[in-house]
Design a protein around this motif. Sequence first.
Motif, PDB file in Angstrom:
ATOM      1  N   HIS A 138       0.913  -1.233   0.030  1.00 41.31           N
ATOM      2  CA  HIS A 138      -0.151  -0.152  -0.059  1.00 41.31           C
ATOM      3  C   HIS A 138       0.790   1.178   0.086  1.00 41.31           C
ATOM      4  CE1 HIS A 138      -3.270  -2.632   2.204  1.00 41.31           C
ATOM      5  NE2 HIS A 138      -3.325  -2.642   0.874  1.00 41.31           N
ATOM      6  N   MET A 139       2.023   0.807   0.257  1.00 42.09           N
ATOM      7  CA  MET A 139       2.904   2.175   0.641  1.00 42.09           C
ATOM      8  C   MET A 139       3.098   3.147  -0.873  1.00 42.09           C
ATOM      9  SD  MET A 139       3.786   2.362   3.607  1.00 42.09           S
ATOM     10  CE  MET A 139       2.228   1.563   4.172  1.00 42.09           C
ATOM     11  N   PRO A 140       3.337   2.787  -1.847  1.00 43.36           N
ATOM     12  CA  PRO A 140       3.008   3.572  -3.341  1.00 43.36           C
ATOM     13  C   PRO A 140       2.006   4.247  -3.314  1.00 43.36           C
ATOM     14  CG  PRO A 140       4.112   1.495  -3.565  1.00 43.36           C
ATOM     15  CD  PRO A 140       3.627   1.301  -2.413  1.00 43.36           C
ATOM     16  N   HIS A 141       0.729   3.575  -3.198  1.00 40.73           N
ATOM     17  CA  HIS A 141      -0.363   4.247  -3.206  1.00 40.73           C
ATOM     18  C   HIS A 141      -0.626   5.221  -2.103  1.00 40.73           C
ATOM     19  CE1 HIS A 141      -1.439   1.210  -6.028  1.00 40.73           C
ATOM     20  NE2 HIS A 141      -1.310   0.149  -5.286  1.00 40.73           N
ATOM     21  N   VAL A 164       1.699   7.230  -0.667  1.00 41.10           N
ATOM     22  CA  VAL A 164       2.512   8.211  -1.015  1.00 41.10           C
ATOM     23  C   VAL A 164       1.835   9.170  -2.237  1.00 41.10           C
ATOM     24  CG1 VAL A 164       4.695   9.138  -2.165  1.00 41.10           C
ATOM     25  CG2 VAL A 164       4.554   7.358  -0.420  1.00 41.10           C
ATOM     26  N   ALA A 165       1.350   8.325  -3.216  1.00 40.57           N
ATOM     27  CA  ALA A 165       0.669   9.053  -4.529  1.00 40.57           C
ATOM     28  C   ALA A 165      -0.640   9.664  -3.819  1.00 40.57           C
ATOM     29  CB  ALA A 165       0.420   8.018  -5.542  1.00 40.57           C
ATOM     30  N   PHE A 166      -1.330   9.114  -2.988  1.00 39.84           N
ATOM     31  CA  PHE A 166      -2.740   9.656  -2.554  1.00 39.84           C
ATOM     32  C   PHE A 166      -2.346  10.914  -1.864  1.00 39.84           C
ATOM     33  CE2 PHE A 166      -5.949  10.217   0.683  1.00 39.84           C
ATOM     34  CZ  PHE A 166      -7.074  10.220   0.067  1.00 39.84           C
ATOM     35  N   VAL A 167      -1.175  10.935  -0.913  1.00 38.95           N
ATOM     36  CA  VAL A 167      -1.114  12.044  -0.019  1.00 38.95           C
ATOM     37  C   VAL A 167      -0.396  13.396  -1.003  1.00 38.95           C
ATOM     38  CG1 VAL A 167       0.684  13.044   1.606  1.00 38.95           C
ATOM     39  CG2 VAL A 167      -0.558  10.897   1.951  1.00 38.95           C
ATOM     40  N   THR A 168       0.414  12.867  -1.928  1.00 45.72           N
ATOM     41  CA  THR A 168       0.589  13.996  -2.956  1.00 45.72           C
ATOM     42  C   THR A 168      -0.154  14.552  -3.684  1.00 45.72           C
ATOM     43  OG1 THR A 168       2.930  12.634  -3.271  1.00 45.72           O
ATOM     44  CG2 THR A 168       2.319  14.418  -4.935  1.00 45.72           C
ATOM     45  N   LYS A 169      -1.211  13.934  -4.185  1.00 45.13           N
ATOM     46  CA  LYS A 169      -2.439  14.385  -5.027  1.00 45.13           C
ATOM     47  C   LYS A 169      -3.203  15.105  -4.164  1.00 45.13           C
ATOM     48  CE  LYS A 169      -6.374  12.941  -7.854  1.00 45.13           C
ATOM     49  NZ  LYS A 169      -7.098  11.712  -8.414  1.00 45.13           N
ATOM     50  N   MET A 173       7.395   2.561   9.042  1.00 45.35           N
ATOM     51  CA  MET A 173       6.181   1.969   7.996  1.00 45.35           C
ATOM     52  C   MET A 173       6.549   2.237   6.648  1.00 45.35           C
ATOM     53  SD  MET A 173       2.240   3.335   8.031  1.00 45.35           S
ATOM     54  CE  MET A 173       2.687   4.766   7.317  1.00 45.35           C
ATOM     55  N   ILE A 174       7.151   3.186   6.347  1.00 50.40           N
ATOM     56  CA  ILE A 174       7.274   3.445   4.988  1.00 50.40           C
ATOM     57  C   ILE A 174       8.549   2.875   4.392  1.00 50.40           C
ATOM     58  CG2 ILE A 174       7.568   5.447   3.426  1.00 50.40           C
ATOM     59  CD1 ILE A 174       6.065   7.198   4.850  1.00 50.40           C
ATOM     60  N   PHE A 175       9.874   3.249   5.333  1.00 46.55           N
ATOM     61  CA  PHE A 175      11.023   2.502   4.538  1.00 46.55           C
ATOM     62  C   PHE A 175      11.600   1.429   5.249  1.00 46.55           C
ATOM     63  CE2 PHE A 175      11.049   7.396   4.368  1.00 46.55           C
ATOM     64  CZ  PHE A 175      11.310   7.432   3.099  1.00 46.55           C
TER      65      PHE A 175
END
Length: 493
Positions: free
Chosen positions: A367-370, A372-377, A396-398
């Motif tokens: 879920h991490m790439p999603h 990051v993309a969701f927060v950026t958008k 959690m992320i790295f």
Amino acid sequence: MLVTKNPAQYLTALKEDTTDALQIGLVFSGRISDNHATALIELGSAIQTTQRSIRCMWLRFQVDVDEATMSTFRRFGQMIVGTKAIESMVLEGDGVGLDQISCLQDYLFTNKTLRGINFTSTKLDRYASMLLTGFLAGNSALRVLDLSSNARVDDETINNLMTSLSLGGTQLSTLNICEANFSTVEDLIGDNGSITTAGVQTITTFIAQTPSLVTVCLKMRSLNDEGIRALSTVLREKESKISRLEISGTFGDDGIQSIAEALKTNRSLRTIDIGNTVNMTDSGGRAILGVTSVNLNTWKQIMASNNTLRSVYMKSRPPPSLLSEDVQNAMRSITNLDPIPTLQQKVWQYVDDNIDDLSYTKLEPKHMPHLVAFVTKRGGINTLLRLLSSRNNIPMIFSHPTPERLHMESIMNKVALENATLRALLKSERLFNDSLCKENNSIRSLYEEDIADDETTVATTIVTPLLHEEGQSRRCLCCRRGPFSKLWECFRW
């Protein structure tokens, strides 16, 4: 739609060369004139031959219809037997009873294409319902059954109708059952009505057995918390397609709370119309709001919330002492979007409020790439930097392995398990081989011992007769010159 006493007004329209749908409305009262009687028979013949579809045939009967009118209508009913032009039929008025339905019995019994039938403010009862059983059991095309304000509909009537529909393998999409004189809260008080809790149970059982239903409208005095709980059980089923639910009755908070629980897993319901009820308080209202509100405080609440319900209508205004104005207004203001935007709005509200620590979401590595993309958008670069720079979010992320590494790790674990199994088998084979070797050595030793024993026995058998008796010198009996050990040399000579 034009409702007229003169059937001749529709004759010209039925003969037109067009495929546009037509609606026919006829009213019967008193004694029919000769001209209208002739026109009604011509109308029946025109319906048989028309190329136009009749979207709705509305037949309204006053209570003062005489025998001449009934005789003409009976002939009309015979004229339309076998026609496929009529798509739906409405029978309305106090004049609709056993006799009027019997005039249409042959048409209904043989009909396989009628998609909707409506009885409004009629004298439909248990006896008249028996005339409909063949039609309901034999018409798989029926999609709408509307029983509105029929004072004589009781438990037996309901049982006749529901049983016939079930036997015919119905694909009904709309079911509307509303007791007569049920328009205000005051109508709930007093008489329990013709349909009792047993009738309500029959209806809810039918609903549970009919997954094709999309719209359900139940307005009955005996619709209490138990009946609402039965409906909620249906809403929890994955097969449920009900998108609109209209309910009025004597239910209260327990029933509403059961609907709220069902909404946590239901994915079909779009609209709830809560009509007249005298027992609903803020507790029931907040239960609905708790699973539909966008502003939820915890991730667990978001995951258990409903994202498909778009609106809740409150037909009546309960006393503020029971249901406060704030809760009523909040329920009326539920206007969710489509499911995915609604869920995204709830998730973003939580992520934005807890951007410094999202560990409680327990998201998986995939879920991490999603995320990051969701927060950026949604929040832009600044919000993304807050997410990545937070000490609580870094593990959690790295720290999680990549999906590719997880995939390879699962493969390696499988290979390691297979290798361990092979090593165990090899060790078992070695132990078995060692055991065989020991057994072979033991057998060889026994064999050699047997050979030695055989040689000693042979020598003793041959030599014993050549020896002196006891007490004599044990010397060679052949030459008497040497000891017994020289015996074999004498034999060689």
